[in-house]
Design a protein around this motif. Structure first.
Motif, mmCIF file in Angstrom:
data_model
loop_
_atom_site.group_PDB
_atom_site.id
_atom_site.type_symbol
_atom_site.label_atom_id
_atom_site.label_comp_id
_atom_site.label_asym_id
_atom_site.label_seq_id
_atom_site.Cartn_x
_atom_site.Cartn_y
_atom_site.Cartn_z
ATOM 1 N N SER A 248 -12.070 -83.513 -10.502
ATOM 2 C CA SER A 248 -12.923 -84.265 -9.590
ATOM 3 C C SER A 248 -14.254 -84.524 -10.268
ATOM 4 O O SER A 248 -15.018 -83.585 -10.523
ATOM 5 N N THR A 249 -14.513 -85.779 -10.579
ATOM 6 C CA THR A 249 -15.787 -86.156 -11.199
ATOM 7 C C THR A 249 -16.853 -86.399 -10.154
ATOM 8 O O THR A 249 -17.994 -85.938 -10.284
ATOM 9 N N VAL A 294 -2.632 -103.782 -14.477
ATOM 10 C CA VAL A 294 -2.353 -102.699 -13.533
ATOM 11 C C VAL A 294 -2.468 -101.343 -14.223
ATOM 12 O O VAL A 294 -3.096 -100.403 -13.701
ATOM 13 N N MET A 295 -1.884 -101.232 -15.428
ATOM 14 C CA MET A 295 -1.965 -99.967 -16.155
ATOM 15 C C MET A 295 -3.391 -99.667 -16.580
ATOM 16 O O MET A 295 -3.833 -98.505 -16.549
ATOM 17 N N LEU A 296 -4.145 -100.701 -16.975
ATOM 18 C CA LEU A 296 -5.542 -100.491 -17.342
ATOM 19 C C LEU A 296 -6.339 -99.970 -16.149
ATOM 20 O O LEU A 296 -7.151 -99.035 -16.289
ATOM 21 N N SER A 297 -6.106 -100.547 -14.978
ATOM 22 C CA SER A 297 -6.794 -100.082 -13.774
ATOM 23 C C SER A 297 -6.422 -98.634 -13.460
ATOM 24 O O SER A 297 -7.285 -97.828 -13.064
ATOM 25 N N THR A 298 -5.156 -98.297 -13.660
ATOM 26 C CA THR A 298 -4.718 -96.917 -13.416
ATOM 27 C C THR A 298 -5.417 -95.948 -14.346
ATOM 28 O O THR A 298 -5.910 -94.888 -13.929
ATOM 29 N N ILE A 302 -8.035 -92.912 -13.448
ATOM 30 C CA ILE A 302 -7.817 -91.512 -13.844
ATOM 31 C C ILE A 302 -9.023 -90.975 -14.608
ATOM 32 O O ILE A 302 -9.485 -89.859 -14.377
ATOM 33 N N GLY A 303 -9.528 -91.789 -15.548
ATOM 34 C CA GLY A 303 -10.661 -91.329 -16.336
ATOM 35 C C GLY A 303 -11.929 -91.176 -15.529
ATOM 36 O O GLY A 303 -12.742 -90.287 -15.786
ATOM 37 N N ALA A 307 -11.758 -86.936 -14.091
ATOM 38 C CA ALA A 307 -12.403 -86.229 -15.207
ATOM 39 C C ALA A 307 -11.483 -86.086 -16.414
ATOM 40 O O ALA A 307 -11.467 -85.053 -17.080
ATOM 41 N N LEU A 308 -10.721 -87.158 -16.708
ATOM 42 C CA LEU A 308 -9.840 -87.153 -17.882
ATOM 43 C C LEU A 308 -10.127 -88.395 -18.735
ATOM 44 O O LEU A 308 -9.242 -89.234 -18.957
ATOM 45 N N PRO A 309 -11.353 -88.542 -19.233
ATOM 46 C CA PRO A 309 -11.695 -89.778 -19.947
ATOM 47 C C PRO A 309 -10.965 -89.947 -21.261
ATOM 48 O O PRO A 309 -10.557 -91.058 -21.610
#
Length: 380
Positions: A248-249, A294-298, A302-303, A307-309
Motif C-alpha cells: 500500500s503506497t 491495457v497492460m500498461l495501465s495495469t 500495480i507500481g 508499492a512495486l515500481p
C-alpha cells in the motif's frame, strides 16, 4: 470444374503458400527485426538496474555485502548444499567477501557496466558483462530476490543474443560517422562474412522471439493462477490486495478506490481477461495497441498503488518487444517535431533535405534483397 482443374488450382495455391513461407524464412536470415524495440529494451533494462543499484546503495552492505545476515560462510554452505559450488562457484560467490573495500569495488564495476550497457558502448562486449553482473547479484541475494530480480535476470540473458546496439547507442553513432567504410576487423572472405552476418541476424530474431514467448508465458501463467483463486472469480481480489499493509503506497487513496466495489470488480475481471487473451490479441494489427495500453495501465496501477515500481517497470520493458518499427519511427518523428523551435511570424520554414528523413534501417525493408543490402551495410 473438373478434377484435373481442381488439382491444378490446389497445386498453384500450395506452391504460392510454399513460396511465401520460403520467402519469410529467408527474410528471417537477412532482415533483423524490431531493432528499435531491442534498443529500447536494452536502455530500459540497464537503466532500471542503474536505478536499482543507486537506490539500494545505502543498504547494499546488508543486502549483498559483508553485513548481510547471509554471511560469506553461510553463503558458501548454501552454494554447496544446492550444488552450485562447481565450475561456476567463483562466479556465484563473487560478492561473498568479508572485505567492504572489495565488495564496493565490485559494486562500482557493476554500476559502470550497467551505465555503459545502457549507453550502448561496445554493446556486444557489455551485454555478457551485464549478465555476469546480474547473475552475481541475483545469486548473492537469493534469500531476498523478487519478481523484478528474476525478470531482469531472464531478460539480460536473452538480450545477449539480440543486436540491441544497432539503434540509439554510441555504437550506432560511431557507425554513422564511419559511413559505408568497410570494417577493419574482417579477417576472412566475403562468403564467410555473409554467413556470419546471417548467423547474427538469426540469433537476433530468435532472441526477440524468446523474449516475446517469455512475456506471453508470464501473462498466461499469471492468469491461470488467478482463475484458480476464488477472490479473482468473485471480483474481490483487488480489494484485499490494495488494503494490505504490505502493498500500500497511498492507504487513503486505496481505501477510496476499493470503496467503489463495482469498479474494483470490473478492474479485477479486466486484469484476468487481458492476461488470458494477451497472446492472441498482441499479434493482431488492430487490437495490438489496445491490449498493450491495457497492460500498461495495469502495470502503472500495480507500481503506483501496490508499492512495486521495479516489478511494474521491468514488465513494461518486456512489453516493448511487441511494438513494431513503425511505432518507434512515428514516435521519433513526433519528438523531433516537438523539439523544433516554433517559427516566428513571417519567417519561412526551411525545406527539409532528403537526408534529414530518418533511415528506416533494414528492419523495415520490404524485399529480402533490400534487407540483405541493408544488413550488409549495418552488421559489423
Amino acid at each position: 470444374m473438373t478434377a484435373r482443374q481442381a488439382l491444378r488450382l490446389g497445386g498453384d495455391r500450395i506452391g504460392s503458400l510454399g513460396s511465401r513461407v520460403t520467402a519469410a524464412l529467408r527474410d528471417l536470415t537477412v532482415r533483423p527485426l524490431s531493432l528499435y524495440s531491442a534498443a529500447a529494451m536494452r536502455i530500459g533494462l540497464a537503466g532500471l538496474y542503474v536505478v536499482h543499484l543507486l537506490r539500494e546503495l545505502p543498504h547494499a552492505d546488508r543486502l549483498w555485502g559483508p553485513g548481510s545476515p547471509l554471511t560469506p560462510e553461510l553463503f558458501d554452505d548454501t552454494l554447496r548444499a544446492r550444488g552450485w559450488d562447481g565450475a561456476f562457484g567463483w562466479w556465484y560467490g563473487l560478492l561473498s567477501t568479508d572485505s567492504s573495500l572489495v565488495f564496493y569495488a565490485w559494486y562500482a564495476v557493476a554500476l559502470a557496466v550497467a551505465v555503459l550497457y545502457a549507453l550502448g558502448w561496445h554493446t556486444r562486449a557489455m551485454s555478457p558483462l551485464f549478465v555476469f553482473v546480474v547473475v552475481a547479484f541475483y545469486i548473492r541475494g537469493t534469500s531476498a530476490n523478487s519478481g523484478w530480480a528474476l525478470l531482469s535476470l531472464l531478460f539480460a540473458n536473452y538480450l545477449v543474443a539480440v543486436a540491441s546496439g544497432r539503434r540509439w547507442s554510441l555504437d550506432a553513432r560511431r557507425r554513422a560517422k564511419r559511413g559505408n567504410a568497410p570494417s577493419r576487423y574482417v579477417f576472412w572472405g566475403e562468403e564467410t562474412e555473409e554467413l556470419r552476418r546471417r548467423a547474427v541476424t538469426v540469433l537476433h530474431n530468435a532472441g526477440l522471439g524468446v523474449i516475446a514467448l517469455q512475456v506471453m508465458v508470464i501473462y498466461t501463467s499469471a492468469a491461470m493462477y488467478k482463475i484458480r483463486g476464488a477472490s479473482w472469480r468473485d471480483g474481490s481480489a483487488l480489494y484485499y490486495a490494495m488494503m494490505s499493509d504490505d502493498f500500500s503506497t497511498f492507504p487513503e487513496l486505496s481505501a477510496w478506490i476499493v470503496s467503489h466495489g463495482t469498479f474494483t470488480a470490473v478492474m479485477a475481471y479486466v486484469t484476468v481477461f487481458s492476461q488470458v487473451l494477451f497472446a492472441a490479441l498482441v499479434f493482431n494489427r488492430r487490437l495490438k495497441y489496445v491490449i498493450l495500453v491495457v497492460m500498461l495501465s495495469t502495470h502503472l496501477g500495480i507500481g503506483l498503488f501496490m508499492a512495486l515500481p521495479m516489478f511494474s517497470a521491468i514488465t513494461i520493458v518486456g512489453d516493448l518487444v511487441f511494438l513494431p518499427t513503425s511505432f518507434w519511427l512515428a514516435a521519433t518523428a513526433l519528438v523531433r517535431t516537438w523539439r523544433e523551435p516554433a517559427a516566428k511570424p513571417g519567417e519561412r520554414q526551411p525545406d527539409t533535405a532528403p537526408d534529414s528523413v530518418p533511415d528506416p534501417g533494414p528492419d523495415t525493408g520490404g524485399s529480402a534483397g533490400k534487407a540483405q543490402a541493408g544488413t550488409r551495410a549495418e552488421v559489423s
